[in-house]
Design a protein around this motif. Structure first.
Motif, mmCIF file in Angstrom:
data_model
loop_
_atom_site.group_PDB
_atom_site.id
_atom_site.type_symbol
_atom_site.label_atom_id
_atom_site.label_comp_id
_atom_site.label_asym_id
_atom_site.label_seq_id
_atom_site.Cartn_x
_atom_site.Cartn_y
_atom_site.Cartn_z
ATOM 1 N N UNK A 1 -5.492 -8.688 37.689
ATOM 2 C CA UNK A 1 -5.379 -10.041 37.136
ATOM 3 C C UNK A 1 -4.069 -10.705 37.584
ATOM 4 N N UNK A 2 -3.001 -9.917 37.554
ATOM 5 C CA UNK A 2 -1.681 -10.417 37.965
ATOM 6 C C UNK A 2 -1.717 -10.814 39.452
ATOM 7 N N UNK A 3 -2.320 -9.954 40.284
ATOM 8 C CA UNK A 3 -2.404 -10.238 41.725
ATOM 9 C C UNK A 3 -3.250 -11.479 41.980
ATOM 10 N N UNK A 4 -4.303 -11.656 41.199
ATOM 11 C CA UNK A 4 -5.166 -12.831 41.361
ATOM 12 C C UNK A 4 -4.396 -14.108 41.054
ATOM 13 N N UNK A 5 -3.667 -14.094 39.954
ATOM 14 C CA UNK A 5 -2.897 -15.283 39.570
ATOM 15 C C UNK A 5 -1.799 -15.590 40.573
ATOM 16 N N UNK A 6 -1.121 -14.537 41.025
ATOM 17 C CA UNK A 6 0.007 -14.746 41.947
ATOM 18 C C UNK A 6 -0.457 -15.239 43.313
ATOM 19 N N UNK A 7 -1.720 -14.958 43.664
ATOM 20 C CA UNK A 7 -2.213 -15.352 44.995
ATOM 21 C C UNK A 7 -2.397 -16.864 45.104
ATOM 22 N N UNK A 8 -2.634 -17.521 43.967
ATOM 23 C CA UNK A 8 -2.871 -18.968 43.987
ATOM 24 C C UNK A 8 -4.262 -19.344 44.475
ATOM 25 N N UNK A 9 -5.078 -18.348 44.809
ATOM 26 C CA UNK A 9 -6.436 -18.623 45.288
ATOM 27 C C UNK A 9 -7.403 -18.610 44.103
ATOM 28 N N UNK A 10 -8.651 -19.026 44.333
ATOM 29 C CA UNK A 10 -9.638 -18.948 43.250
ATOM 30 C C UNK A 10 -10.894 -18.189 43.690
ATOM 31 N N UNK A 11 -10.807 -17.502 44.868
ATOM 32 C CA UNK A 11 -11.942 -16.722 45.379
ATOM 33 C C UNK A 11 -11.434 -15.332 45.767
ATOM 34 N N UNK A 12 -12.035 -14.314 45.166
ATOM 35 C CA UNK A 12 -11.505 -12.964 45.349
ATOM 36 C C UNK A 12 -12.581 -11.945 45.687
ATOM 37 N N UNK A 13 -12.223 -11.060 46.626
ATOM 38 C CA UNK A 13 -13.026 -9.863 46.900
ATOM 39 C C UNK A 13 -12.272 -8.720 46.249
ATOM 40 N N UNK A 14 -12.895 -8.040 45.312
ATOM 41 C CA UNK A 14 -12.236 -6.894 44.684
ATOM 42 C C UNK A 14 -12.936 -5.646 45.198
ATOM 43 N N UNK A 15 -12.181 -4.876 45.971
ATOM 44 C CA UNK A 15 -12.720 -3.806 46.800
ATOM 45 C C UNK A 15 -12.602 -2.449 46.092
ATOM 46 N N UNK A 16 -13.718 -1.717 46.043
ATOM 47 C CA UNK A 16 -13.693 -0.368 45.469
ATOM 48 C C UNK A 16 -13.518 -0.366 43.962
ATOM 49 N N UNK A 17 -13.885 -1.436 43.328
ATOM 50 C CA UNK A 17 -13.739 -1.573 41.872
ATOM 51 C C UNK A 17 -14.864 -2.479 41.392
ATOM 52 N N UNK A 18 -15.441 -2.241 40.224
ATOM 53 C CA UNK A 18 -15.190 -1.170 39.261
ATOM 54 C C UNK A 18 -15.754 0.169 39.763
ATOM 55 N N UNK A 19 -14.967 1.215 39.542
ATOM 56 C CA UNK A 19 -15.394 2.553 39.973
ATOM 57 C C UNK A 19 -16.385 3.167 38.994
ATOM 58 N N UNK A 20 -16.369 2.673 37.769
ATOM 59 C CA UNK A 20 -17.271 3.231 36.762
ATOM 60 C C UNK A 20 -17.560 2.175 35.697
ATOM 61 N N UNK A 21 -18.423 2.532 34.759
ATOM 62 C CA UNK A 21 -18.838 1.604 33.705
ATOM 63 C C UNK A 21 -17.651 1.134 32.857
#
Length: 208
Positions: free
Chosen positions: A90-110
């Protein structure tokens, strides 16, 4: 439990209510080619690529209170609490200033999945699932990592087992909601990207 996320307790990491945040979870077994395709999506469609593993490793090196806790847990072979990983994302998303994200290898589980939706209040747009036969991924990893100790056949098979047991239920959950875009990742890189391009075409108008 409350002490774990003290570092970010006093900061409001929530997103502005009026901002539409687009999140795509990228899942696939080890060797399915996720990293290569994520780099292409970033280049062509203006997404920010975030890897939960990279963020945890960076935090571990930072020497922060959170980082020390992560380091100790990893050393003991324990899984870092989902909430900690989600806060870092969440912190990385906010700091990026972007509004479109690829989150890689996550969620690993339920548990990861539930924590992400609870903490961020964001549901992914869809899950990009790189479907690749185990034999193909095994071959790729062995070819790619000649000379690397951690990629012997036993380790590779263990990683596959963890992926099938932990991550596939996440894919199935989103599939039941019509949110999975499956890619045949056994094809050559260029062909895989053609399939990816079709899925991401709606974002083309906003591409950077």
């Amino acid at each position: 439990m409350g002490t774990m996320v003290d570092a970010s307790k006093d900061i409001d990491w929530s997103f502005p209510g009026d901002k539409k945040i687009t999140v795509v979870f990228v899942l696939g077994g080890p060797g399915s080619g996720k990293g290569t395709q994520c780099a292409n999506i970033v280049k062509h469609f203006g997404f920010t690529h975030l890897s939960a593993g990279d963020l945890l490793r960076a935090e571990k090196k930072s020497g922060s209170k959170n980082g020390t806790m992560i380091q100790n847990m990893m050393k003991e072979g324990k899984i870092v609490p989902s909430e900690v990983t989600v806060k870092l994302l969440q912190k990385a998303m906010l700091e990026s200033g972007n509004d479109k994200f690829l989150i890689d290898g996550f969620p690993r589980n339920e548990e990861n999945r539930a924590a992400f939706e609870n903490v961020t209040k964001i549901e992914p747009e869809f899950v990009l699932f790189f479907d690749c036969p185990e034999e193909e991924m095994e071959q790729r990893l062995l070819n790619r990592n000649q000379g690397r100790d951690d990629d012997n056949i036993e380790t590779i098979r263990k990683r596959f087992k963890v992926f099938v047991e932990s991550s596939l239920p996440v894919v199935e959950y989103y599939d039941s909601k019509g949110k999975v875009r499956k890619i045949d990742a056994a094809k050559p890189v260029d062909e895989v990207f053609k399939a990816v391009e079709v899925i991401f075409a709606p974002f083309n108008a906003e591409a950077v």
